[in-house]
Write an enzyme that holds these catalytic residues in place. Sequence first.
Site, mmCIF file in Angstrom:
data_model
loop_
_atom_site.group_PDB
_atom_site.id
_atom_site.type_symbol
_atom_site.label_atom_id
_atom_site.label_comp_id
_atom_site.label_asym_id
_atom_site.label_seq_id
_atom_site.Cartn_x
_atom_site.Cartn_y
_atom_site.Cartn_z
ATOM 1 N N ASN A 8 5.463 -43.830 23.196
ATOM 2 C CA ASN A 8 4.345 -43.166 23.865
ATOM 3 C C ASN A 8 4.921 -42.417 25.058
ATOM 4 O O ASN A 8 5.251 -43.021 26.075
ATOM 5 C CB ASN A 8 3.308 -44.218 24.322
ATOM 6 C CG ASN A 8 2.186 -43.579 25.138
ATOM 7 O OD1 ASN A 8 2.070 -42.366 25.191
ATOM 8 N ND2 ASN A 8 1.370 -44.416 25.767
ATOM 9 N N TRP A 9 5.030 -41.107 24.899
ATOM 10 C CA TRP A 9 5.657 -40.306 25.959
ATOM 11 C C TRP A 9 4.718 -40.042 27.134
ATOM 12 O O TRP A 9 5.136 -39.470 28.143
ATOM 13 C CB TRP A 9 6.144 -38.963 25.387
ATOM 14 C CG TRP A 9 7.367 -39.072 24.532
ATOM 15 C CD1 TRP A 9 8.082 -40.213 24.266
ATOM 16 C CD2 TRP A 9 8.036 -38.006 23.848
ATOM 17 N NE1 TRP A 9 9.150 -39.909 23.452
ATOM 18 C CE2 TRP A 9 9.141 -38.567 23.183
ATOM 19 C CE3 TRP A 9 7.816 -36.636 23.728
ATOM 20 C CZ2 TRP A 9 10.022 -37.801 22.408
ATOM 21 C CZ3 TRP A 9 8.671 -35.863 22.957
ATOM 22 C CH2 TRP A 9 9.766 -36.446 22.307
ATOM 23 N N LYS A 10 3.448 -40.425 26.972
ATOM 24 C CA LYS A 10 2.449 -40.172 28.026
ATOM 25 C C LYS A 10 2.499 -38.680 28.419
ATOM 26 O O LYS A 10 2.668 -37.851 27.534
ATOM 27 C CB LYS A 10 2.666 -41.131 29.203
ATOM 28 C CG LYS A 10 2.742 -42.585 28.714
ATOM 29 C CD LYS A 10 2.674 -43.609 29.792
ATOM 30 C CE LYS A 10 2.770 -45.004 29.160
ATOM 31 N NZ LYS A 10 2.569 -46.090 30.107
ATOM 32 N N HIS A 92 -5.776 -46.759 25.032
ATOM 33 C CA HIS A 92 -4.711 -47.117 25.979
ATOM 34 C C HIS A 92 -5.333 -47.460 27.338
ATOM 35 O O HIS A 92 -6.307 -46.835 27.754
ATOM 36 C CB HIS A 92 -3.717 -45.958 26.112
ATOM 37 C CG HIS A 92 -2.466 -46.369 26.823
ATOM 38 N ND1 HIS A 92 -2.407 -46.490 28.189
ATOM 39 C CD2 HIS A 92 -1.249 -46.730 26.346
ATOM 40 C CE1 HIS A 92 -1.182 -46.906 28.515
ATOM 41 N NE2 HIS A 92 -0.471 -47.053 27.424
ATOM 42 N N GLU A 94 -4.496 -46.764 30.246
ATOM 43 C CA GLU A 94 -4.569 -45.644 31.200
ATOM 44 C C GLU A 94 -5.797 -44.788 30.908
ATOM 45 O O GLU A 94 -6.413 -44.229 31.814
ATOM 46 C CB GLU A 94 -3.272 -44.824 31.141
ATOM 47 C CG GLU A 94 -2.114 -45.594 31.778
ATOM 48 C CD GLU A 94 -0.740 -45.274 31.237
ATOM 49 O OE1 GLU A 94 -0.563 -44.252 30.538
ATOM 50 O OE2 GLU A 94 0.184 -46.075 31.502
ATOM 51 N N GLU A 162 -0.943 -54.764 25.061
ATOM 52 C CA GLU A 162 -0.248 -54.288 26.262
ATOM 53 C C GLU A 162 -0.924 -54.879 27.494
ATOM 54 O O GLU A 162 -1.948 -54.346 27.955
ATOM 55 C CB GLU A 162 -0.320 -52.760 26.349
ATOM 56 C CG GLU A 162 0.384 -52.032 25.230
ATOM 57 C CD GLU A 162 0.811 -50.630 25.664
ATOM 58 O OE1 GLU A 162 2.022 -50.370 25.608
ATOM 59 O OE2 GLU A 162 -0.036 -49.819 26.068
ATOM 60 N N GLY A 168 4.736 -50.251 32.936
ATOM 61 C CA GLY A 168 5.383 -49.424 33.949
ATOM 62 C C GLY A 168 5.795 -50.179 35.204
ATOM 63 O O GLY A 168 6.076 -49.570 36.235
ATOM 64 N N SER A 200 6.738 -52.428 29.669
ATOM 65 C CA SER A 200 8.106 -52.532 30.202
ATOM 66 C C SER A 200 9.120 -52.993 29.159
ATOM 67 O O SER A 200 10.015 -53.798 29.460
ATOM 68 C CB SER A 200 8.135 -53.453 31.434
ATOM 69 O OG SER A 200 7.359 -52.895 32.475
ATOM 70 N N GLY A 221 6.813 -47.084 26.427
ATOM 71 C CA GLY A 221 6.517 -45.947 27.296
ATOM 72 C C GLY A 221 7.788 -45.354 27.865
ATOM 73 O O GLY A 221 8.540 -44.665 27.171
ATOM 74 N N GLY A 222 8.054 -45.638 29.136
ATOM 75 C CA GLY A 222 9.175 -45.034 29.860
ATOM 76 C C GLY A 222 10.490 -45.001 29.098
ATOM 77 O O GLY A 222 11.171 -43.961 29.065
HETATM 78 P P1 13P Z 1 6.108 -48.736 29.734
HETATM 79 O O1 13P Z 1 6.983 -49.045 28.555
HETATM 80 O O2 13P Z 1 6.570 -47.563 30.537
HETATM 81 O O3 13P Z 1 5.828 -49.965 30.546
HETATM 82 O O4 13P Z 1 4.686 -48.278 29.133
HETATM 83 C C1 13P Z 1 4.089 -49.050 28.182
HETATM 84 C C2 13P Z 1 2.954 -48.304 27.609
HETATM 85 O O5 13P Z 1 1.951 -48.092 28.266
HETATM 86 C C3 13P Z 1 3.088 -47.774 26.246
HETATM 87 O O6 13P Z 1 1.874 -47.343 25.749
#
Ligand code: 13P
Length: 238
Positions: A8-10, A92, A94, A162, A168, A200, A221-222
């Site tokens: 997930n590149w956000k 998600h 967010e 999650e 994050g 994470s 994510g990251g």
């Molecule tokens: P991180 O891996 O950056 O913690 O993000 C997780 C996430 O929200 C994936 O959808």
Amino acid sequence: MKNLIVANWKMNPNSQKEAKDIFDAIREGARGLDAEVVVCPPAVYLYASGFGQGIISMGAQNVHFEDKGAFTGEISALMIKDLEAEYVIIGHSERRKYFGETDESVNKKIKKALEAGLKIIFCIGETAEERDAGKKNEVLERQVKIGLFGIDNLENINIAYEPVWAIGTGNNCSVEETKESVNFIRKFVKPKTRILYGGSVKSENSGGYIKDAGANGLLVGGASLSAEEFVKIIKSAE
Ligand code: 13P
């Protein structure tokens, strides 16, 4: 069934060129590996990143719950499908936190995306406050039950657990606690439904979720913005 490893590149990266470079490197690195790999870039890159040549699937990060119409800024399930993307992330944390998504709107989105033939990565997870108040299971049960209300065929549903406090923060959920939550969530879905862990995830911790916590995949994510790191994560899940 293969493990499902999702990037997930956000809202990253800032140029088509960077997106294409990361995407191409992931595709090369993932060649021949025994996992199902999905990259979910910002929607504007869904076509620009190039298709995965049967090695990687593409996914969107969000979808609207109507087919078309006066919904400025939104994209429909049919548009995503038309770009030959296979997956969509729905619910998600967010989106729930910053864009007012509710269990009910998540349910409408899942239904619309299934209708269009998309596969779903349905995100759930408790906040730190909910966890501290001992309400984790109550929250997970509510999110799953309302999110999947009226949906009998779960074949195209994958659940991503999650914990919001783990996203994050570098504070990934322990394998033991993840295992408990995965087992709890499993009560409400089919034995074959894949349950992913996200929060994470890095190559140092990724293998444990698959091997010891009973997760069937990861939502990253990251760490998925580095092709090298993401490929290591895919390998750890083999
Ligand atoms: P991180 O891996 O950056 O913690 O993000 C997780 C996430 O929200 C994936 O959808």
